[in-house]
Design a protein around this motif. Sequence first.
Motif, PDB file in Angstrom:
ATOM      1  N   TYR A   1       0.840  -1.210   0.000  1.00  0.00           N
ATOM      2  CA  TYR A   1       0.000   0.000   0.000  1.00  0.00           C
ATOM      3  C   TYR A   1       0.875   1.260   0.000  1.00  0.00           C
ATOM      4  O   TYR A   1       0.676   2.197  -0.779  1.00  0.00           O
ATOM      5  CB  TYR A   1      -0.931  -0.095   1.212  1.00  0.00           C
ATOM      6  CG  TYR A   1      -1.425   1.192   1.825  1.00  0.00           C
ATOM      7  CD1 TYR A   1      -2.267   2.061   1.141  1.00  0.00           C
ATOM      8  CD2 TYR A   1      -1.074   1.509   3.149  1.00  0.00           C
ATOM      9  CE1 TYR A   1      -2.753   3.219   1.745  1.00  0.00           C
ATOM     10  CE2 TYR A   1      -1.548   2.654   3.750  1.00  0.00           C
ATOM     11  CZ  TYR A   1      -2.382   3.510   3.049  1.00  0.00           C
ATOM     12  OH  TYR A   1      -2.846   4.651   3.645  1.00  0.00           O
ATOM     13  N   LYS A   2       1.901   1.267   0.850  1.00  0.00           N
ATOM     14  CA  LYS A   2       2.793   2.423   0.935  1.00  0.00           C
ATOM     15  C   LYS A   2       3.674   2.553  -0.317  1.00  0.00           C
ATOM     16  O   LYS A   2       4.036   3.661  -0.730  1.00  0.00           O
ATOM     17  CB  LYS A   2       3.670   2.312   2.187  1.00  0.00           C
ATOM     18  CG  LYS A   2       2.976   2.740   3.466  1.00  0.00           C
ATOM     19  CD  LYS A   2       2.628   4.218   3.439  1.00  0.00           C
ATOM     20  CE  LYS A   2       2.058   4.729   4.739  1.00  0.00           C
ATOM     21  NZ  LYS A   2       1.762   6.176   4.673  1.00  0.00           N
ATOM     22  N   LEU A   3       4.009   1.441  -0.936  1.00  0.00           N
ATOM     23  CA  LEU A   3       4.787   1.491  -2.177  1.00  0.00           C
ATOM     24  C   LEU A   3       3.984   2.163  -3.293  1.00  0.00           C
ATOM     25  O   LEU A   3       4.528   2.932  -4.090  1.00  0.00           O
ATOM     26  CB  LEU A   3       5.181   0.069  -2.598  1.00  0.00           C
ATOM     27  CG  LEU A   3       6.381  -0.547  -1.873  1.00  0.00           C
ATOM     28  CD1 LEU A   3       6.506  -2.029  -2.213  1.00  0.00           C
ATOM     29  CD2 LEU A   3       7.676   0.199  -2.220  1.00  0.00           C
ATOM     30  N   LYS A   4       2.705   1.862  -3.351  1.00  0.00           N
ATOM     31  CA  LYS A   4       1.853   2.472  -4.375  1.00  0.00           C
ATOM     32  C   LYS A   4       1.741   3.980  -4.153  1.00  0.00           C
ATOM     33  O   LYS A   4       1.742   4.767  -5.106  1.00  0.00           O
ATOM     34  CB  LYS A   4       0.474   1.829  -4.358  1.00  0.00           C
ATOM     35  CG  LYS A   4       0.477   0.378  -4.816  1.00  0.00           C
ATOM     36  CD  LYS A   4      -0.890  -0.262  -4.654  1.00  0.00           C
ATOM     37  CE  LYS A   4      -0.865  -1.737  -5.064  1.00  0.00           C
ATOM     38  NZ  LYS A   4      -2.189  -2.378  -4.889  1.00  0.00           N
ATOM     39  N   VAL A   5       1.654   4.369  -2.886  1.00  0.00           N
ATOM     40  CA  VAL A   5       1.603   5.799  -2.564  1.00  0.00           C
ATOM     41  C   VAL A   5       2.915   6.471  -2.972  1.00  0.00           C
ATOM     42  O   VAL A   5       2.923   7.561  -3.559  1.00  0.00           O
ATOM     43  CB  VAL A   5       1.322   6.017  -1.060  1.00  0.00           C
ATOM     44  CG1 VAL A   5       1.470   7.499  -0.690  1.00  0.00           C
ATOM     45  CG2 VAL A   5      -0.065   5.509  -0.701  1.00  0.00           C
TER      46      VAL A   5
ATOM     47  N   ASP B   1       4.907   5.551  -5.283  1.00  0.00           N
ATOM     48  CA  ASP B   1       4.953   5.621  -6.743  1.00  0.00           C
ATOM     49  C   ASP B   1       4.171   6.836  -7.248  1.00  0.00           C
ATOM     50  O   ASP B   1       4.610   7.536  -8.178  1.00  0.00           O
ATOM     51  CB  ASP B   1       4.371   4.331  -7.327  1.00  0.00           C
ATOM     52  CG  ASP B   1       4.896   4.047  -8.729  1.00  0.00           C
ATOM     53  OD1 ASP B   1       6.024   4.481  -9.038  1.00  0.00           O
ATOM     54  OD2 ASP B   1       4.185   3.404  -9.521  1.00  0.00           O
ATOM     55  N   ALA B   2       3.035   7.107  -6.633  1.00  0.00           N
ATOM     56  CA  ALA B   2       2.229   8.269  -7.014  1.00  0.00           C
ATOM     57  C   ALA B   2       2.974   9.563  -6.722  1.00  0.00           C
ATOM     58  O   ALA B   2       2.949  10.513  -7.511  1.00  0.00           O
ATOM     59  CB  ALA B   2       0.895   8.247  -6.272  1.00  0.00           C
ATOM     60  N   GLU B   3       3.669   9.599  -5.575  1.00  0.00           N
ATOM     61  CA  GLU B   3       4.446  10.795  -5.222  1.00  0.00           C
ATOM     62  C   GLU B   3       5.610  11.001  -6.189  1.00  0.00           C
ATOM     63  O   GLU B   3       5.937  12.136  -6.542  1.00  0.00           O
ATOM     64  CB  GLU B   3       4.949  10.684  -3.791  1.00  0.00           C
ATOM     65  CG  GLU B   3       3.840  10.781  -2.754  1.00  0.00           C
ATOM     66  CD  GLU B   3       4.340  10.579  -1.339  1.00  0.00           C
ATOM     67  OE1 GLU B   3       3.744  11.155  -0.406  1.00  0.00           O
ATOM     68  OE2 GLU B   3       5.338   9.845  -1.146  1.00  0.00           O
ATOM     69  N   ALA B   4       6.229   9.896  -6.601  1.00  0.00           N
ATOM     70  CA  ALA B   4       7.350   9.996  -7.540  1.00  0.00           C
ATOM     71  C   ALA B   4       6.908  10.584  -8.872  1.00  0.00           C
ATOM     72  O   ALA B   4       7.691  11.230  -9.578  1.00  0.00           O
ATOM     73  CB  ALA B   4       7.962   8.614  -7.750  1.00  0.00           C
ATOM     74  N   LEU B   5       5.622  10.373  -9.200  1.00  0.00           N
ATOM     75  CA  LEU B   5       5.061  10.916 -10.446  1.00  0.00           C
ATOM     76  C   LEU B   5       4.375  12.268 -10.212  1.00  0.00           C
ATOM     77  O   LEU B   5       3.687  12.780 -11.094  1.00  0.00           O
ATOM     78  CB  LEU B   5       4.062   9.914 -11.031  1.00  0.00           C
ATOM     79  CG  LEU B   5       4.671   8.590 -11.510  1.00  0.00           C
ATOM     80  CD1 LEU B   5       3.574   7.600 -11.867  1.00  0.00           C
ATOM     81  CD2 LEU B   5       5.596   8.825 -12.704  1.00  0.00           C
ATOM     82  N   PHE B   6       4.527  12.819  -9.000  1.00  0.00           N
ATOM     83  CA  PHE B   6       4.012  14.144  -8.623  1.00  0.00           C
ATOM     84  C   PHE B   6       2.481  14.239  -8.683  1.00  0.00           C
ATOM     85  O   PHE B   6       1.928  15.313  -8.901  1.00  0.00           O
ATOM     86  CB  PHE B   6       4.640  15.239  -9.506  1.00  0.00           C
ATOM     87  CG  PHE B   6       6.133  15.298  -9.419  1.00  0.00           C
ATOM     88  CD1 PHE B   6       6.742  15.774  -8.269  1.00  0.00           C
ATOM     89  CD2 PHE B   6       6.928  14.846 -10.454  1.00  0.00           C
ATOM     90  CE1 PHE B   6       8.129  15.818  -8.155  1.00  0.00           C
ATOM     91  CE2 PHE B   6       8.308  14.874 -10.367  1.00  0.00           C
ATOM     92  CZ  PHE B   6       8.913  15.364  -9.223  1.00  0.00           C
ATOM     93  N   TYR B   7       1.812  13.119  -8.450  1.00  0.00           N
ATOM     94  CA  TYR B   7       0.352  13.170  -8.371  1.00  0.00           C
ATOM     95  C   TYR B   7      -0.097  14.060  -7.210  1.00  0.00           C
ATOM     96  O   TYR B   7      -1.153  14.684  -7.259  1.00  0.00           O
ATOM     97  CB  TYR B   7      -0.209  11.760  -8.165  1.00  0.00           C
ATOM     98  CG  TYR B   7      -0.352  10.950  -9.433  1.00  0.00           C
ATOM     99  CD1 TYR B   7       0.577  11.046 -10.463  1.00  0.00           C
ATOM    100  CD2 TYR B   7      -1.424  10.078  -9.612  1.00  0.00           C
ATOM    101  CE1 TYR B   7       0.459  10.301 -11.619  1.00  0.00           C
ATOM    102  CE2 TYR B   7      -1.554   9.324 -10.777  1.00  0.00           C
ATOM    103  CZ  TYR B   7      -0.607   9.434 -11.775  1.00  0.00           C
ATOM    104  OH  TYR B   7      -0.738   8.698 -12.921  1.00  0.00           O
ATOM    105  N   ASN B   8       0.717  14.088  -6.154  1.00  0.00           N
ATOM    106  CA  ASN B   8       0.365  14.894  -4.983  1.00  0.00           C
ATOM    107  C   ASN B   8       0.576  16.387  -5.195  1.00  0.00           C
ATOM    108  O   ASN B   8       0.259  17.183  -4.308  1.00  0.00           O
ATOM    109  CB  ASN B   8       1.166  14.431  -3.764  1.00  0.00           C
ATOM    110  CG  ASN B   8       2.661  14.524  -3.985  1.00  0.00           C
ATOM    111  OD1 ASN B   8       3.143  14.365  -5.113  1.00  0.00           O
ATOM    112  ND2 ASN B   8       3.417  14.793  -2.925  1.00  0.00           N
ATOM    113  N   LYS B   9       1.093  16.773  -6.345  1.00  0.00           N
ATOM    114  CA  LYS B   9       1.281  18.192  -6.649  1.00  0.00           C
ATOM    115  C   LYS B   9       0.216  18.715  -7.617  1.00  0.00           C
ATOM    116  O   LYS B   9       0.185  19.902  -7.927  1.00  0.00           O
ATOM    117  CB  LYS B   9       2.666  18.428  -7.262  1.00  0.00           C
ATOM    118  CG  LYS B   9       3.832  17.990  -6.382  1.00  0.00           C
ATOM    119  CD  LYS B   9       3.872  18.749  -5.066  1.00  0.00           C
ATOM    120  CE  LYS B   9       5.069  18.319  -4.211  1.00  0.00           C
ATOM    121  NZ  LYS B   9       5.077  19.017  -2.899  1.00  0.00           N
TER     122      LYS B   9
END
Length: 532
Positions: free
Chosen positions: A76-80, A82-90
């Motif tokens: 679960y944390k790995l998927k999160v 991965d999303a951060e690495a792709l800047f989804y959180n920005k």
Amino acid sequence: MKKIVWLLVLAAMVTATEAEVKAKAKVKEKKDPVVMTVAGKDVPMSEFLFIAKKDNSVDFADKKSVEKYVELFKNYKLKVADAEALFYNKAPKFEQELNRYKRQLQESYLQDKAMEDSALHVVYERMKVIPSFKHLMFFLPENEYVTKDTVAAYNLAIEAYNRIKNGENVDSVGAHIKNGEGLYENVECISPLQMPKVLEDRVFAMKPGELSPPIRSLYGFHIVLLEKITPNPGKVRIAQILTGFPNQNPTEAEKAETLKKSEEIYQQAIAGADFAELAKQYSTDTVTGKNGGLLNYFGLCEMVKPFEETAFAFTDTGKISRPIETRYGYHILKLIDRKPVIPFEEAASQIYGAMENSEYNFDLFRGFDEKLKAKYHYKCYPEAYDELLALADDYFPADTAFYRRGIEMKKTLVTIDTLVFPQYEFVDYMIRKPLSGKRYSKDYMNELFARFGRDIATEIERRSLEKSNPEYNQLVQEYYDGILLFEMSNKRVWSQPVEEQEQLEAEWLKELNEKYPVKINWKVLKKLKKYL
């Protein structure tokens, strides 16, 4: 330049020294150890358990169950990550969604539900009775705003009060109120939240036969003579067959003919004919007639008097009345159903909405306001406030003349936490947030002053949530992760054909485990029971 309340609060937040930060980190590490590090980010025990406890399949006493869950949590944390690495959180959409959730979550913490529930119960208990009273009212001047307490209106009110108190008939006194001065009325029924709050509080506290002295509201001065308090019988549902008069002013012969027709229909009804079919065939009220005579549920004072009295006199459903006369004609009534005052659980949300958006909000939120003021050592300086009240005698607080003078006043008006608010801060607040419907100058200012204190204390509490409430941070983190998890899972797996999803999930997890470093602290996890 004038300070803004929220900027003041923000600026007042104390920044710890570097040494303090390190010291606190060591203490925290002992109390909240790291259970794993995923893609360079530590996951503390508190976060791990906060999520794990929501999964009913986890048996914390079983080693294999814990190991299985650790694997799921890591993925679960790995998927999160991965999303951060792709800047989804920005992404703007992500930030908007997270901020919306934060605002909603904050509101749930910025309340005292027990005290709110108590305030709701006060109104609900008032719903169980129906006061009836004589009401005399003397208007304030027609101007939109009033600075000084109007002597003329008060004198009229106190004169009327004294006359009634000394034995003069209230109807006689009321009849002499001139047009434009005020009004006189018989209020047969009224429910809570339908009057100015100051008037409602007085009416529901009175006893039958009691006369109130003049009560000032935003409309003027009120005098109330309470006649009776009736238990609220709830609501009834009636079906009717109306035989209407041929015109608005029927002759006695026309009334007799109308009654005769109604009696004939009544005889059919009590002989066993279907009431609904009779209504469809004979009722001159075509709106209810086509529906079998059915009316919506209604309570006291919602229908003309003879109709209402008959409807509420029924004791058994299915009973049919003889024809009763109203100004519309003759009605035959049948009791379909009756129900008591709705339970508190059903009424609560409706009451809450009405209180929240009216002057009753101070009753609703008083408990939380007082708790915050005590927590942050709120203090008002009466002498400074009295100076503002004196200014309000000459100028309404929303006027520019009040602002020009008030903005120069610099005495300390309020202190809260480590903040000091001089008089001009409140004057500026009144211009920026004129949220009061009061017409009398001092009432207007008193209401805004109460809001001023609430806004300051609430903003301090809002900004301290992250520091003082671990659960708040955990909920925000959970939602943060949840949004990212959904976006990534939807992109990599869920948007693909169902038959391919299992394989895609396995490939994705393999990729993630190879892509990001993971370190699991099994030494700490073996002592999991210690932290439960």
